[in-house]
Design a protein around this motif. Structure first.
Motif, PDB file in Angstrom:
ATOM      1  N   ARG A  42       0.842  -1.204   0.000  1.00 46.76           N
ATOM      2  CA  ARG A  42       0.000   0.000   0.000  1.00 46.76           C
ATOM      3  C   ARG A  42       0.871   1.246   0.000  1.00 46.76           C
ATOM      4  NH1 ARG A  42      -4.952  -1.901   3.990  1.00 46.76           N
ATOM      5  NH2 ARG A  42      -5.218  -3.914   2.959  1.00 46.76           N
ATOM      6  N   ALA A  94      -3.843  13.117  -4.075  1.00 48.13           N
ATOM      7  CA  ALA A  94      -4.998  13.232  -4.966  1.00 48.13           C
ATOM      8  C   ALA A  94      -5.426  14.693  -5.028  1.00 48.13           C
ATOM      9  CB  ALA A  94      -6.151  12.371  -4.456  1.00 48.13           C
ATOM     10  N   TRP A  96      -5.782  11.075  -9.209  1.00 50.03           N
ATOM     11  CA  TRP A  96      -4.504  10.734  -8.597  1.00 50.03           C
ATOM     12  C   TRP A  96      -3.702   9.859  -9.553  1.00 50.03           C
ATOM     13  CZ3 TRP A  96      -9.115   8.594  -7.146  1.00 50.03           C
ATOM     14  CH2 TRP A  96      -9.235   7.207  -7.229  1.00 50.03           C
ATOM     15  N   VAL A 107     -13.775   9.329  -3.770  1.00 47.67           N
ATOM     16  CA  VAL A 107     -13.019   8.988  -2.561  1.00 47.67           C
ATOM     17  C   VAL A 107     -13.478   9.880  -1.413  1.00 47.67           C
ATOM     18  CG1 VAL A 107     -10.968   8.163  -3.787  1.00 47.67           C
ATOM     19  CG2 VAL A 107     -11.147  10.564  -3.168  1.00 47.67           C
ATOM     20  N   THR A 113     -12.509  12.403   1.741  1.00 46.86           N
ATOM     21  CA  THR A 113     -11.462  13.325   2.174  1.00 46.86           C
ATOM     22  C   THR A 113     -11.880  13.977   3.483  1.00 46.86           C
ATOM     23  OG1 THR A 113     -10.208  15.319   1.616  1.00 46.86           O
ATOM     24  CG2 THR A 113     -12.446  15.202   0.782  1.00 46.86           C
ATOM     25  N   ILE A 127      -4.207   9.941  -0.097  1.00 46.76           N
ATOM     26  CA  ILE A 127      -5.003   8.717  -0.012  1.00 46.76           C
ATOM     27  C   ILE A 127      -4.074   7.512  -0.121  1.00 46.76           C
ATOM     28  CG2 ILE A 127      -7.119   9.731  -0.979  1.00 46.76           C
ATOM     29  CD1 ILE A 127      -6.400   8.376  -3.655  1.00 46.76           C
ATOM     30  N   TRP A 128      -4.569   6.370   0.313  1.00 46.13           N
ATOM     31  CA  TRP A 128      -3.819   5.117   0.218  1.00 46.13           C
ATOM     32  C   TRP A 128      -4.316   4.331  -0.990  1.00 46.13           C
ATOM     33  CZ3 TRP A 128       0.373   3.882   3.016  1.00 46.13           C
ATOM     34  CH2 TRP A 128       0.599   4.608   4.194  1.00 46.13           C
ATOM     35  N   THR A 129      -3.361   3.810  -1.785  1.00 48.59           N
ATOM     36  CA  THR A 129      -3.717   2.978  -2.931  1.00 48.59           C
ATOM     37  C   THR A 129      -2.818   1.738  -2.962  1.00 48.59           C
ATOM     38  OG1 THR A 129      -2.140   3.942  -4.499  1.00 48.59           O
ATOM     39  CG2 THR A 129      -4.271   5.056  -4.274  1.00 48.59           C
ATOM     40  N   ARG A 137      -5.756   1.413  -7.102  1.00 47.60           N
ATOM     41  CA  ARG A 137      -7.077   1.261  -6.467  1.00 47.60           C
ATOM     42  C   ARG A 137      -6.991   1.732  -5.020  1.00 47.60           C
ATOM     43  NH1 ARG A 137      -6.814  -3.990  -9.434  1.00 47.60           N
ATOM     44  NH2 ARG A 137      -5.639  -4.641  -7.595  1.00 47.60           N
ATOM     45  N   THR A 138      -8.013   2.472  -4.583  1.00 48.31           N
ATOM     46  CA  THR A 138      -7.986   2.975  -3.202  1.00 48.31           C
ATOM     47  C   THR A 138      -8.156   1.816  -2.228  1.00 48.31           C
ATOM     48  OG1 THR A 138     -10.359   3.448  -3.302  1.00 48.31           O
ATOM     49  CG2 THR A 138      -8.867   5.255  -3.822  1.00 48.31           C
TER      50      THR A 138
END
Length: 201
Positions: free
Chosen positions: A64, A69, A100, A112, A114, A127-129, A134-135
């Protein structure tokens, strides 16, 4: 302590039945099992959970990634949601459409959450992807993993203690049922006139 006092009480008592002594020994055995097995079960399960969770933390940290973003627009009609990952659970989050770039270099756009107070187009947030963009949820941290492991060990210890005590109670219940059945047989043999003057004359 009841088990030890029970054994001492029945040691030379002329009214002692075999089941009384068996119950006292059973209570002592259950006490010793609880003192030995419960901590071992807790430590064993807690240790296994800790190892598994540490591995999960390592895997999540490797797979991850935090990326930046940009807000495209706030989504209409999206209610404010509480952030389940926040420490208090009361941090309000807003759903937005954002752009992003994934760690592999591909561009993404999607809906997403926030924590920006009043998101406007162009505002940036993290954000984490995963590798493909993909988030995903933020990776598990070591403190949370340790807490889960402690809770797993504590739960296993409680379960072990409950099983031992439940087993002891079940065995004692069966012994009491057998004792009552023997008393019923003894009363049946004595007959309905037991204790009356002149019975059998």
């Amino acid at each position: 302590m009841r088990a030890i006092s029970g054994l001492w009480r029945w040691r030379d008592n002329p009214l002692r039945r075999a089941t009384d002594l068996a119950e006292a020994w059973l209570a002592l055995a259950a006490l010793l099992l609880i003192l030995v097995v419960v901590p071992v079960a807790g430590l064993l399960v807690g240790g296994l959970a800790q190892d598994a969770l540490r591995e999960s933390v390592r895997e999540q940290r490797a797979s991850r990634h935090m990326v930046t973003a940009s807000v495209v627009r706030e989504l209409d009609g999206s209610p404010l949601d509480a952030d389940p990952e926040a420490a208090t659970g009361r941090t309000q989050r807003t759903r937005v459409m954002a752009d992003w770039t994934a760690p592999d270099g591909t561009a993404h756009q999607g809906s997403v959450m926030t924590s920006l107070d009043a998101p406007k187009p162009g505002d940036r947030f993290r954000i984490w992807t995963d590798e493909q963009g993909r988030t995903v949820a933020r990776p598990l941290d070591s403190a949370t993993a340790a807490t889960h492991a402690v809770l797993a060990g504590f739960g296993a210890a409680l379960l072990a203690a409950g099983l031992i005590e439940g087993g002891r109670r079940l065995i004692v219940w069966r012994m009491v049922l057998r004792r009552y059945a023997r008393w019923d047989q003894a009363w049946d043999k004595a007959g309905p006139d037991w204790g009356r003057t002149g019975t059998g004359s």
